[in-house]
Write a protein that holds these residues in place. Structure first.
Motif, PDB file in Angstrom:
ATOM      1  N   SER A 113       0.845  -1.195   0.000  1.00 32.99           N
ATOM      2  CA  SER A 113       0.000   0.000   0.000  1.00 32.99           C
ATOM      3  C   SER A 113       0.878   1.242   0.000  1.00 32.99           C
ATOM      4  O   SER A 113       1.849   1.317   0.761  1.00 32.99           O
ATOM      5  CB  SER A 113      -0.916   0.021   1.223  1.00 32.99           C
ATOM      6  N   ILE A 115       0.968   5.134   0.847  1.00 32.36           N
ATOM      7  CA  ILE A 115       0.308   6.213   1.580  1.00 32.36           C
ATOM      8  C   ILE A 115       0.972   7.519   1.173  1.00 32.36           C
ATOM      9  O   ILE A 115       2.177   7.691   1.347  1.00 32.36           O
ATOM     10  CB  ILE A 115       0.425   6.016   3.103  1.00 32.36           C
ATOM     11  N   THR A 118      -2.451  11.454   3.013  1.00 34.94           N
ATOM     12  CA  THR A 118      -3.036  11.530   4.347  1.00 34.94           C
ATOM     13  C   THR A 118      -2.093  12.281   5.280  1.00 34.94           C
ATOM     14  O   THR A 118      -0.959  11.862   5.478  1.00 34.94           O
ATOM     15  CB  THR A 118      -3.301  10.110   4.897  1.00 34.94           C
ATOM     16  N   VAL A 121      -0.747  10.328   8.658  1.00 33.88           N
ATOM     17  CA  VAL A 121       0.069   9.117   8.565  1.00 33.88           C
ATOM     18  C   VAL A 121       1.226   9.390   7.618  1.00 33.88           C
ATOM     19  O   VAL A 121       1.043   9.970   6.548  1.00 33.88           O
ATOM     20  CB  VAL A 121      -0.768   7.919   8.067  1.00 33.88           C
ATOM     21  N   LYS A 123       4.006   9.387   4.844  1.00 29.36           N
ATOM     22  CA  LYS A 123       4.044   8.892   3.480  1.00 29.36           C
ATOM     23  C   LYS A 123       4.996   7.696   3.389  1.00 29.36           C
ATOM     24  O   LYS A 123       6.010   7.636   4.096  1.00 29.36           O
ATOM     25  CB  LYS A 123       4.509   9.980   2.524  1.00 29.36           C
ATOM     26  N   GLU A 170      -5.451   4.188   2.218  1.00 30.44           N
ATOM     27  CA  GLU A 170      -5.583   5.551   2.736  1.00 30.44           C
ATOM     28  C   GLU A 170      -6.908   6.171   2.306  1.00 30.44           C
ATOM     29  O   GLU A 170      -7.479   5.816   1.276  1.00 30.44           O
ATOM     30  CB  GLU A 170      -4.417   6.425   2.282  1.00 30.44           C
ATOM     31  N   ASP A 171      -7.369   7.116   3.116  1.00 29.33           N
ATOM     32  CA  ASP A 171      -8.635   7.805   2.889  1.00 29.33           C
ATOM     33  C   ASP A 171      -8.386   9.305   2.927  1.00 29.33           C
ATOM     34  O   ASP A 171      -8.285   9.905   4.003  1.00 29.33           O
ATOM     35  CB  ASP A 171      -9.639   7.384   3.969  1.00 29.33           C
ATOM     36  N   LYS A 172      -8.296   9.918   1.741  1.00 30.71           N
ATOM     37  CA  LYS A 172      -8.008  11.349   1.666  1.00 30.71           C
ATOM     38  C   LYS A 172      -9.202  12.194   2.101  1.00 30.71           C
ATOM     39  O   LYS A 172      -9.036  13.351   2.489  1.00 30.71           O
ATOM     40  CB  LYS A 172      -7.592  11.726   0.248  1.00 30.71           C
ATOM     41  N   ASP A 175      -8.996  11.731   6.014  1.00 27.93           N
ATOM     42  CA  ASP A 175      -7.646  11.931   6.525  1.00 27.93           C
ATOM     43  C   ASP A 175      -7.247  10.835   7.531  1.00 27.93           C
ATOM     44  O   ASP A 175      -6.821  11.105   8.647  1.00 27.93           O
ATOM     45  CB  ASP A 175      -7.532  13.314   7.168  1.00 27.93           C
ATOM     46  N   VAL A 177      -6.231   6.205   7.667  1.00 29.35           N
ATOM     47  CA  VAL A 177      -5.858   4.982   6.955  1.00 29.35           C
ATOM     48  C   VAL A 177      -6.687   3.831   7.511  1.00 29.35           C
ATOM     49  O   VAL A 177      -6.779   3.630   8.733  1.00 29.35           O
ATOM     50  CB  VAL A 177      -4.350   4.684   7.112  1.00 29.35           C
ATOM     51  N   TYR A 192      -9.056   1.476  11.760  1.00 27.16           N
ATOM     52  CA  TYR A 192      -8.444   2.664  11.161  1.00 27.16           C
ATOM     53  C   TYR A 192      -7.488   3.327  12.138  1.00 27.16           C
ATOM     54  O   TYR A 192      -7.553   3.106  13.356  1.00 27.16           O
ATOM     55  CB  TYR A 192      -9.502   3.676  10.703  1.00 27.16           C
ATOM     56  N   LYS A 194      -5.712   7.302  12.843  1.00 25.14           N
ATOM     57  CA  LYS A 194      -5.630   8.726  12.530  1.00 25.14           C
ATOM     58  C   LYS A 194      -4.404   9.368  13.156  1.00 25.14           C
ATOM     59  O   LYS A 194      -4.245  10.591  13.113  1.00 25.14           O
ATOM     60  CB  LYS A 194      -6.886   9.448  13.027  1.00 25.14           C
TER      61      LYS A 194
END
Length: 385
Positions: A113, A115, A118, A121, A123, A170-172, A175, A177, A192, A194
């Motif tokens: 994955s 990242i 976000t 988290v 990169k 990830e969930d943009k 914000d 994962v 998840y 944060k």
């Protein structure tokens, strides 16, 4: 529509809009999509006995002698999962070296994955432990450290919590994962983080409806196909919204991050469509989302030997065919794109019958598939224009 088939080549990941990384006979190549040309990079260093085994396709399948997956990084490099570890492929230098050993009993990751969008988290490239783990030992999440040239553990689920990790995504929009875990009981759950994996919070717990391997984040929430060999499978949508928090509660919430997270998220769930099998692989397209179903054995057998040699489908596997499905998100319509029949070899020993889908993060407009354990397309790369 144009369809090209390349026998023996396995697609691993996109490099850019025009090129993908592929593998054949212990060798890595760059395949140019517009020119249909292969450019040799280097050869995977393996022992002599594995080179001999590789010459027989059924041995490739039994001993898992083909890389499972790869992910492209920057600077013309890719990370490749193969045979118990991760290899760093330097495309420009034309060499490959092993940089990481998986834990005991683990052969490959299910997916890497990336990242990058976000804030909360770091990169980078991540993976989660993926092995049988019937006793539910602790399960780790790892991040690639470019300075060290290897992976380091950033989080570990406690003993007894889960069997393994299916996907980290990830969930943009929110914000954070997401972590999807399996397989049975409360291990089949959605979690998840944060706070950069300082803590991981339970979101939805303990149902085969939450067991998924390929999940896509949309503005509404999460859309995925379930991976439940013993139950009916679905394309599902979990709608998520952020609840507003009154000012008088802010002090208490900031003091207790887990409560903050739980209060920030509200859920509704919808089964969008029934599908005829469990799903492991998928990809996004402009029209919607692709998933393939997998032909799997009944995993309720009392021993590993019975499971390996079984030729009885799990109750959730309704067909001997692996279907490639397109769910048109805007129209809420499910279409069967392709269908391929499972071959005669046992699923546990010689791999499940499935179609791998190369996810097109560059939106090049081509559909790239690879068959495993399927009569007409086993060990073939299919490029659909």
């Amino acid at each position: 529509m144009k369809i090209d088939i390349y026998k023996g080549y396995k697609p691993l990941c996109y490099i850019n809009k025009e090129e993908i990384l592929v593998f054949k006979q212990m060798k890595f190549y760059i395949f140019n999509l517009s020119k249909s040309e292969f450019k040799y990079i280097c050869t995977l260093p393996v022992k002599f006995i594995k080179k001999l085994l590789w010459k027989v396709r059924i041995c490739q399948r039994i001993f898992r002698l083909v890389p499972r997956t790869a992910i492209y990084m920057e600077d013309n490099k890719a990370l490749v999962s193969f045979n118990g570890g991760v290899y760093l492929l330097d495309i420009e230098a034309k060499n490959i070296v092993k940089v990481h050993q998986f834990r005991e009993g683990m052969s490959n990751v299910l997916s890497f994955s990336k990242i990058s969008k976000t804030r909360n988290v770091d990169k980078g490239i991540y993976y989660g432990d993926y092995f049988g783990n019937f006793h539910k030992d602790g399960v780790g999440i790892y991040k690639y450290d470019e300075d060290l040239g290897s992976f380091k553990k950033v989080f570990e689920f406690l003993k007894g919590e889960i069997n393994h990790i299916h996907q980290i995504v990830e969930d943009k929009y929110r914000d954070l994962v997401w972590i999807f875990t399996g397989d049975s009981g409360e291990a089949a759950s959605i979690w998840y983080t944060k706070d950069n994996f300082k803590s991981v919070t339970k979101f939805l717990v303990g149902s085969q409806l939450y067991r998924a391997c390929k999940v896509f984040v949309v503005e509404e929430g999460l859309i995925y196909a379930t991976d439940a060999p013993l139950e009916q499978n679905y394309i599902r949508l979990i709608k998520i919204k952020n609840e507003e928090i009154s000012d008088e509660n802010l002090a208490d919430i900031n003091a207790e991050l887990k409560k903050e997270n739980e209060r920030l998220i509200a859920v509704s769930e919808e089964n969008l469509a029934k599908i005829d099998g469990a799903s492991i692989y998928g990809g996004a397209e402009k029209e919607g989302f692709l998933w393939s179903t997998t032909v799997e054995p009944d995993d309720r057998y009392g021993s590993n030997l019975f499971y390996l040699l079984a030729y009885k489908r799990g109750p959730g596997i309704k067909s001997w065919n692996s279907y490639v499905l397109l769910y048109e998100y805007n129209n809420r319509e499910l279409r069967v794109i392709n269908s391929y029949k499972k071959d005669i070899y046992p699923m546990g020993l010689c791999q499940l019958g499935s179609v791998m889908i190369l996810e097109d993060e560059f939106e090049c407009g081509k559909r790239i598939l690879y068959g495993i354990g399927l009569g007409k397309i086993d060990n073939k790369m299919i490029v659909i224009s």
